[in-house]
Write a protein that holds these residues in place. Structure first.
Motif, short mmCIF file in Angstrom:
data_model
loop_
_atom_site.label_atom_id
_atom_site.label_comp_id
_atom_site.label_asym_id
_atom_site.label_seq_id
_atom_site.Cartn_x
_atom_site.Cartn_y
_atom_site.Cartn_z
N ASN A 1 0.83 -1.19 0.00
CA ASN A 1 0.00 0.00 0.00
C ASN A 1 0.87 1.25 0.00
OD1 ASN A 1 -1.58 2.24 1.34
ND2 ASN A 1 -3.20 0.70 1.28
N TYR A 2 1.83 1.29 0.90
CA TYR A 2 2.70 2.46 1.00
C TYR A 2 3.69 2.53 -0.16
CZ TYR A 2 2.01 5.52 4.96
OH TYR A 2 1.55 6.51 5.78
N LEU A 3 4.10 1.37 -0.67
CA LEU A 3 4.99 1.36 -1.82
C LEU A 3 4.31 2.02 -3.01
CD1 LEU A 3 7.78 0.22 -2.76
CD2 LEU A 3 6.53 -1.77 -3.61
N ASP A 4 3.05 1.66 -3.26
CA ASP A 4 2.29 2.26 -4.36
C ASP A 4 2.12 3.76 -4.14
OD1 ASP A 4 2.05 -0.22 -5.42
OD2 ASP A 4 0.00 -0.57 -4.75
N ARG A 5 1.84 4.12 -2.88
CA ARG A 5 1.53 5.51 -2.57
C ARG A 5 2.77 6.41 -2.67
NH1 ARG A 5 -1.44 6.31 3.04
NH2 ARG A 5 -2.15 4.24 2.37
N SER A 6 3.86 5.96 -2.06
CA SER A 6 5.06 6.80 -2.00
C SER A 6 5.79 6.87 -3.32
CB SER A 6 6.02 6.27 -0.92
OG SER A 6 6.50 4.98 -1.26
N ASN A 7 5.57 5.88 -4.20
CA ASN A 7 6.32 5.87 -5.45
C ASN A 7 5.87 6.95 -6.42
OD1 ASN A 7 8.30 4.02 -4.98
ND2 ASN A 7 7.15 2.27 -5.77
N LEU A 8 4.75 7.61 -6.13
CA LEU A 8 4.39 8.76 -6.96
C LEU A 8 5.45 9.86 -6.78
CD1 LEU A 8 2.29 10.05 -8.87
CD2 LEU A 8 1.29 11.11 -6.85
N ASN A 9 5.87 10.07 -5.53
CA ASN A 9 6.91 11.08 -5.28
C ASN A 9 8.24 10.64 -5.89
OD1 ASN A 9 5.27 12.86 -3.71
ND2 ASN A 9 5.45 11.47 -1.98
N ASN A 10 8.54 9.33 -5.80
CA ASN A 10 9.78 8.84 -6.40
C ASN A 10 9.76 9.02 -7.91
OD1 ASN A 10 10.81 7.95 -3.89
ND2 ASN A 10 9.69 6.03 -4.05
N ALA A 11 8.60 8.74 -8.53
CA ALA A 11 8.49 8.91 -9.97
C ALA A 11 8.59 10.38 -10.36
CB ALA A 11 7.15 8.34 -10.46
N TYR A 12 8.04 11.25 -9.52
CA TYR A 12 8.04 12.69 -9.80
C TYR A 12 9.46 13.24 -9.95
CZ TYR A 12 7.03 17.70 -9.13
OH TYR A 12 6.94 19.07 -9.28
N VAL A 13 10.36 12.77 -9.05
CA VAL A 13 11.74 13.29 -9.10
C VAL A 13 12.62 12.45 -10.02
CG1 VAL A 13 11.59 14.28 -6.80
CG2 VAL A 13 12.45 11.95 -7.06
N SER A 14 12.01 11.45 -10.70
CA SER A 14 12.79 10.55 -11.56
C SER A 14 12.40 10.66 -13.03
CB SER A 14 12.62 9.10 -11.09
OG SER A 14 13.04 8.94 -9.76
N ALA B 1 0.97 3.77 -15.15
CA ALA B 1 2.09 3.72 -16.10
C ALA B 1 1.70 4.25 -17.47
CB ALA B 1 2.61 2.29 -16.22
N GLY B 2 0.41 4.22 -17.79
CA GLY B 2 -0.03 4.71 -19.09
C GLY B 2 -0.51 6.14 -19.10
N ALA B 3 -0.41 6.83 -17.96
CA ALA B 3 -0.90 8.21 -17.87
C ALA B 3 -0.12 9.12 -18.81
CB ALA B 3 -0.79 8.70 -16.43
N GLN B 4 -0.84 10.09 -19.42
CA GLN B 4 -0.21 11.02 -20.35
C GLN B 4 -0.28 12.46 -19.87
OE1 GLN B 4 1.47 9.89 -23.04
NE2 GLN B 4 0.92 7.82 -22.33
N SER B 5 -0.86 12.67 -18.68
CA SER B 5 -0.97 14.04 -18.17
C SER B 5 -1.17 14.00 -16.66
CB SER B 5 -2.15 14.77 -18.82
OG SER B 5 -3.37 14.18 -18.39
N PRO B 6 -0.87 15.09 -15.95
CA PRO B 6 -1.17 15.14 -14.51
C PRO B 6 -2.64 14.89 -14.21
CG PRO B 6 0.31 16.93 -15.12
CD PRO B 6 -0.13 16.29 -16.40
N GLY C 1 16.95 1.38 -8.83
CA GLY C 1 17.32 0.20 -9.60
C GLY C 1 16.61 0.13 -10.93
N ILE C 2 15.31 0.42 -10.93
CA ILE C 2 14.53 0.37 -12.17
C ILE C 2 15.02 1.43 -13.14
CG2 ILE C 2 12.24 0.80 -13.15
CD1 ILE C 2 11.05 -0.57 -10.72
N ASN C 3 15.31 2.61 -12.62
CA ASN C 3 15.74 3.71 -13.49
C ASN C 3 17.07 3.40 -14.17
OD1 ASN C 3 14.74 6.55 -14.11
ND2 ASN C 3 16.90 6.92 -13.70
N SER C 4 17.94 2.68 -13.45
CA SER C 4 19.26 2.39 -14.01
C SER C 4 19.24 1.18 -14.95
CB SER C 4 20.26 2.14 -12.88
OG SER C 4 19.87 1.02 -12.10
N ARG D 1 7.62 4.69 -15.41
CA ARG D 1 6.43 3.93 -15.82
C ARG D 1 6.58 2.45 -15.43
NH1 ARG D 1 3.14 7.06 -19.11
NH2 ARG D 1 4.15 8.85 -20.13
N TRP D 2 7.78 1.90 -15.60
CA TRP D 2 8.03 0.52 -15.19
C TRP D 2 7.82 0.35 -13.69
CZ3 TRP D 2 7.82 -3.53 -18.00
CH2 TRP D 2 8.20 -3.51 -19.34
#
Length: 479
Positions: free
Chosen positions: A40-53, A112-117, A175-178, A190-191
């Protein structure tokens, strides 16, 4: 003192088979709930991780759109609190929890398929409704199975699992980004959402087959008839009434429990704002002089939930050992909030002090486990429906305030200083100390009244038994 510590960690199980029962409960209830909350928290917090990535640049985020998405998520999360806990009365937890997990896993992968905020905003709203079942639902379930002496540790482990999801999410994104960025034409962020959704599904299947529901309706094959009877006997027998009726609502709002605990968690939720709004990551992203790499933006903030895990387990265990003095955590939070905010205000240009303050502020996460254990402790002798609604309302009230609090005080456009937010943190920290004192006073009053009532009932029962006993004695004399 040493003997008390040994006794505490060995447990105080006295009934035959109680230790074995606890082992089974931990193996099936605690593991599933912790895995569910971790994801639950992994899904939730990864929006912030994706934002800066890379997500901010790919989807052309503007201003505080990230905060707006988080606000929409909070609105959905708030709407889902009470209905999800009431649903546990009508749908068995082993059906309800996995169904919610499958729904939010699908929505996570859809991100992962989103095209806009705006697209992310719509997905996150519905995702939040399904994720609302996890936190308050688990605290209700834990209070249904575990005694007051056992509850704090389990609540702490459960909360720590969510913080672990926040912490590990940063490393997963790195790890995913690299390794996967650009794979099949998809960006690394997206991955991240695709993988998050996939790993949620096996845990949902595990819960469907092995979660034991509640003591009075469990059909778990691994619990014997004697263990089921023992589980029921371990928690107080309370009166019951339907949670959907006008009479119940009047009763709920006529008690002090609802008001005091809802306000407690509203205040506590805002003392967590440094961490829940990912301020350290936003501070690094908007640093006036330093340019951090993506790996640093994802990895350095993981120290905040790491501190939160240590603090949560420490305070949950300590307050259990001290007989349930959960209010002590409120005073620790008050001290932490005032000092860390003052440090950031006093040294606006010191990167090291900002890092130190944000890491220290992670310790306020301890209130999640201890305050919900506090509510379960105090409501143990009330009907389950009231306990379920109070626990759900606590999180609902907190998130209703979070919906606008983060934008007003911690918008991404306020980075890197968040001066307005620092003053807000000092205010709610002082309010925390005051409210914990008032709640403790009310709790002591209630316990004394309950003791007086119990003593009076015992006297009446004794007086009623006396004539019957005298009658038996007279009959024996005649014989």
């Amino acid at each position: 003192m040493t003997s008390r510590v040994k006794q505490y960690f060995r447990g105080e199980q006295s009934a035959p088979g109680e230790r074995k029962l606890l082992f089974k409960l931990d193996a099936f209830i605690l593991t599933f709930c912790c895995l569910m909350y971790f994801l639950n928290y992994l899904d939730r917090s990864n929006l912030n991780n994706a934002y800066v990535s890379g997500m901010r640049e790919d989807l052309n985020f503007k201003g505080n759109q990230l905060n707006q998405i988080n606000t929409v998520f909070t609105v959905g999360y708030t709407i889902g609190q009470v209905p999800c806990n009431i649903a546990l009365y009508y749908i068995k937890p082993r059906y309800f929890f996995p169904a919610c997990m499958v729904a939010w896993a699908g929505l996570t992968m859809a991100t992962a398929g989103a095209q806009s905020p705006g697209g992310i905003m719509a997905i996150r709203f519905f995702q939040a409704i399904f994720e609302a079942s996890t936190f308050v639902g688990t605290h209700y379930i834990l209070g249904s199975w575990y005694t007051e002496r056992e509850l704090g540790k389990r609540s702490g482990i459960f909360t720590a699992s969510g913080l672990a999801g926040t912490m590990i999410g940063g490393f997963i994104q790195t790890g995913i980004n690299s390794s996967m960025d650009g794979l099949h034409g998809l960006s690394g962020w997206r991955w991240l959402f695709i993988i998050d959704g996939i790993i949620t599904l096996p845990v949902a299947i595990y819960g469907f087959f092995l979660f034991p529901d509640t003591p009075r309706n469990t059909k778990a094959p691994y619990l014997s008839a004697d263990e089921k009877a023992l589980a029921i006997s371990r928690v107080p027998e309370v009166s019951e009434r339907t949670p959907i009726s006008w009479r119940f609502l009047k009763h709920c709002f006529s008690t002090w429990y609802w008001y005091f605990f809802v306000v407690l968690w509203i205040i506590a939720g805002e003392t967590e704002s440094f961490s829940t709004n990912a301020l350290l990551a936003l501070y690094m992203k908007s640093h006036p002089t330093k340019k951090y790499k993506i790996s640093q933006l994802n990895n350095y903030p993981t120290g905040v939930p790491a501190v939160g895990i240590v603090s949560t387990l420490f305070w949950a265990t300590l307050t259990d050992f001290m007989g349930g003095k959960r209010y002590l955590v409120g005073y620790w939070i008050a001290i932490t909030g005032v000092i860390t905010s003052a440090m950031i205000l006093a040294y606006p240009n010191s990167t090291s002090i900002h890092f130190g303050a944000y890491y220290w502020a992670g310790s306020v996460y301890a209130c999640q486990a201890t305050f919900f254990a506090w509510a379960n402790d105090v409501l143990r002798y009330e009907e389950d429906s009231l306990r379920a609604v109070v626990i759900a309302s606590m999180n609902m009230g907190s998130n209703a305030v979070n919906a606008w609090w983060s934008i007003v005080f911690y918008g991404a456009n306020f980075a890197p200083r968040f001066t307005r937010g620092m003053w807000a943190m000092i205010s709610v920290s002082i309010a925390m100390a005051i409210w914990c004192t008032l709640l403790l006073w009310q709790q002591v009053r209630t316990e004394k009244r309950r003791e007086v009532e119990s003593a009076a009932i015992a006297v009446v029962e004794k007086e009623q038994d006396l004539p019957r006993m005298q009658g038996h004695e007279s009959a024996d004399n005649k014989v």
